[in-house]
Design a protein around this motif. Structure first.
Motif, PDB file in Angstrom:
ATOM      1  N   ASP A  32       0.845  -1.200   0.000  1.00  0.00           N
ATOM      2  CA  ASP A  32       0.000   0.000   0.000  1.00  0.00           C
ATOM      3  C   ASP A  32       0.879   1.248   0.000  1.00  0.00           C
ATOM      4  O   ASP A  32       1.660   1.459   0.925  1.00  0.00           O
ATOM      5  CB  ASP A  32      -0.893  -0.020   1.241  1.00  0.00           C
ATOM      6  N   SER A  71      -1.155   5.372   3.123  1.00  0.00           N
ATOM      7  CA  SER A  71      -1.931   5.050   4.325  1.00  0.00           C
ATOM      8  C   SER A  71      -1.741   6.169   5.338  1.00  0.00           C
ATOM      9  O   SER A  71      -0.610   6.578   5.608  1.00  0.00           O
ATOM     10  CB  SER A  71      -1.446   3.737   4.960  1.00  0.00           C
ATOM     11  N   ALA A 131      -4.711  -3.536   8.832  1.00  0.00           N
ATOM     12  CA  ALA A 131      -3.950  -3.882   7.626  1.00  0.00           C
ATOM     13  C   ALA A 131      -4.076  -5.366   7.311  1.00  0.00           C
ATOM     14  O   ALA A 131      -4.269  -5.747   6.145  1.00  0.00           O
ATOM     15  CB  ALA A 131      -2.482  -3.501   7.811  1.00  0.00           C
ATOM     16  N   VAL A 134       2.988  -1.002   4.339  1.00  0.00           N
ATOM     17  CA  VAL A 134       2.223   0.243   4.295  1.00  0.00           C
ATOM     18  C   VAL A 134       3.169   1.431   4.163  1.00  0.00           C
ATOM     19  O   VAL A 134       4.334   1.365   4.564  1.00  0.00           O
ATOM     20  CB  VAL A 134       1.320   0.425   5.539  1.00  0.00           C
ATOM     21  N   THR A 146      -4.895   2.219  -0.658  1.00  0.00           N
ATOM     22  CA  THR A 146      -6.104   2.228   0.178  1.00  0.00           C
ATOM     23  C   THR A 146      -6.574   3.626   0.547  1.00  0.00           C
ATOM     24  O   THR A 146      -7.756   3.853   0.722  1.00  0.00           O
ATOM     25  CB  THR A 146      -5.862   1.470   1.499  1.00  0.00           C
ATOM     26  N   GLY A 203      -6.006   4.509   3.357  1.00  0.00           N
ATOM     27  CA  GLY A 203      -6.539   4.012   4.623  1.00  0.00           C
ATOM     28  C   GLY A 203      -6.483   5.043   5.738  1.00  0.00           C
ATOM     29  O   GLY A 203      -5.496   5.737   5.924  1.00  0.00           O
ATOM     30  N   MET A 217      -8.724   0.061   5.120  1.00  0.00           N
ATOM     31  CA  MET A 217      -7.561  -0.744   4.731  1.00  0.00           C
ATOM     32  C   MET A 217      -7.956  -1.998   3.950  1.00  0.00           C
ATOM     33  O   MET A 217      -7.115  -2.611   3.297  1.00  0.00           O
ATOM     34  CB  MET A 217      -6.762  -1.137   5.969  1.00  0.00           C
TER      35      MET A 217
END
Length: 389
Positions: A59, A62, A85, A93, A284, A286, A307
């Motif tokens: 990812d 994040s 995650a 991440v 994401t 996230g 996530m």
């Protein structure tokens, strides 16, 4: 401890067919058919039949310490937990700051990254935030990237957005040049992560930098490119110029109704229009705030990036949009690992990090997650959690 995963259909992400994969500690030791071990070494065997074995997802965006909510202090989004995650199959991440670089800080970002690594994830970060001039820890982007281990780039710097600092091409070229030199001297990515808003300027600023300076277009890595079809078309031009673009997996019904395209469908669109499959990634976003503003710029709703979104969009790309497994998997494994210059991530091969997922072959349901050689999910149950979970 040795772990032997037997009889899984390996997508590395290239299709390797049915293989065994042997893990020693946090490293993939060997892949092959019918691996046999002799001696009295303790070994854990996992039956991978009926499953795809893939790399853990990488990812590139994040908000691991949460983000500043555009609706006031009470809407600041929560920080990420380790298991957030894992539920999304994310084993690597990239921590960033966004709109809020006042109540969210770089020291806090680095501390959270170290904490998540201690719990079992792999984490890198970017210095800076939306704002220009870029706020750093050491006084310059180049020094942050060279001297602070976790920093691999800068961003996400905002363009084409009312929340950004409205930089001109000279300022953006300077950011790109400093990040580039920092990356070259340290062996890191030196990437400039670019938040792209919904302004009609789209990627014009980056094209202007490439036209008027010596900084190549590929130094920049724009995200949120699935905001509209017009921005996707600009993204196609960006790819043709040698860059890589990122599609955001987290969305809301309000944002989709306003014209954003689902990540999976955007991938299909790009591929159908001749985009290089190696220059497209998903992220994401996230734990970011996902605001929806009306035509007057007034906040109407705000939700939080998930996530799990990247895995969901990978699945939708295959089942709903007809993208092949290997092409869709590249967007969440090898392609982002290459952007971040993480050579041991995003692939299954001898010597690579043991970040692995088992997915049910019929439904692509996530059943097992291994991060750095340790099982964190088994049979769809989280088996390893963060310190305070």
């Amino acid at each position: 401890m040795l772990t032997l995963i037997r009889g899984a259909h390996v997508l590395a992400p290239e299709d390797m067919g049915i293989q065994d994969v042997l893990v020693a500690g946090d490293t993939i030791l060997e892949t092959g058919r019918d691996i046999r071990l002799s001696g009295n070494v303790a070994i854990e065997e996992i039956d991978g039949s009926g499953h795809y074995l893939t790399p853990g997802l990488v990812d590139t965006l994040s908000h691991i310490i949460g983000g500043g909510g555009e609706g006031g202090f009470h809407t600041r989004t929560p920080a990420m937990n380790f298991s957030d995650a894992i539920r999304g199959g994310v084993t690597t991440v990239t921590g960033v700051l966004g709109t809020d670089a006042i109540s969210r800080t770089l020291p806090d970002l680095l501390a959270k990254a170290a904490g998540l690594e201690a719990e079992g994830l792999s984490v890198v970060c970017h210095t800076g935030s939306y704002q220009v001039p870029v706020r750093t820890l050491t006084g310059s982007i180049q020094q942050d990237i060279m001297l602070i281990e976790k920093f691999v780039g800068v961003g996400e710097v905002a363009i084409s957005d009312h929340r950004g600092s409205q930089p001109d091409w000279r300022e953006m070229a300077r950011i790109g040049a400093e990040a580039r030199v920092g990356g070259l001297l340290s062996g890191k990515a030196g990437v400039v992560s670019i938040h792209v808003g919904d302004s009609e300027d789209r990627l014009d600023l980056l094209f202007e930098v490439a036209e008027k300076s010596d900084v190549p277009l590929g130094q920049y890595y724009p995200t949120h490119i699935n905001r509209s079809t017009a921005l996707l078309d600009a993204g196609l031009r960006f790819i043709q110029g040698g860059g890589t673009i990122d599609l955001t997996a987290s969305h809301t019904p309000e944002i989709l109704a306003a014209g954003e395209i689902k990540c999976a469908s955007a991938l299909r669109y790009l591929l159908d229009h001749g985009a290089d499959e190696n220059r497209i990634t998903f992220s994401t976003d996230g734990h970011a705030s996902l605001p929806h503003f009306n035509s007057d710029g007034v906040l109407e709703s705000l939700k939080v990036g998930a996530m799990t979104s990247m895995l969901e969009e990978f699945r939708d790309a295959v089942f709903e949009d007809g993208v092949s497994l290997t092409r869709a998997l590249k967007a969440v494994t090898t392609n982002p690992a290459r952007v971040l210059k993480l050579p041991n991530k995003g692939a299954i091969a001898s010597g690579k990090d043991a970040d692995l997922l088992l997915l049910d072959q019929d439904s692509l349901t996530l059943t097992h997650v291994m991060a750095r050689g340790r099982w964190c999910m088994e049979s769809q149950e989280i088996t390893r959690k963060g310190t305070f979970e």
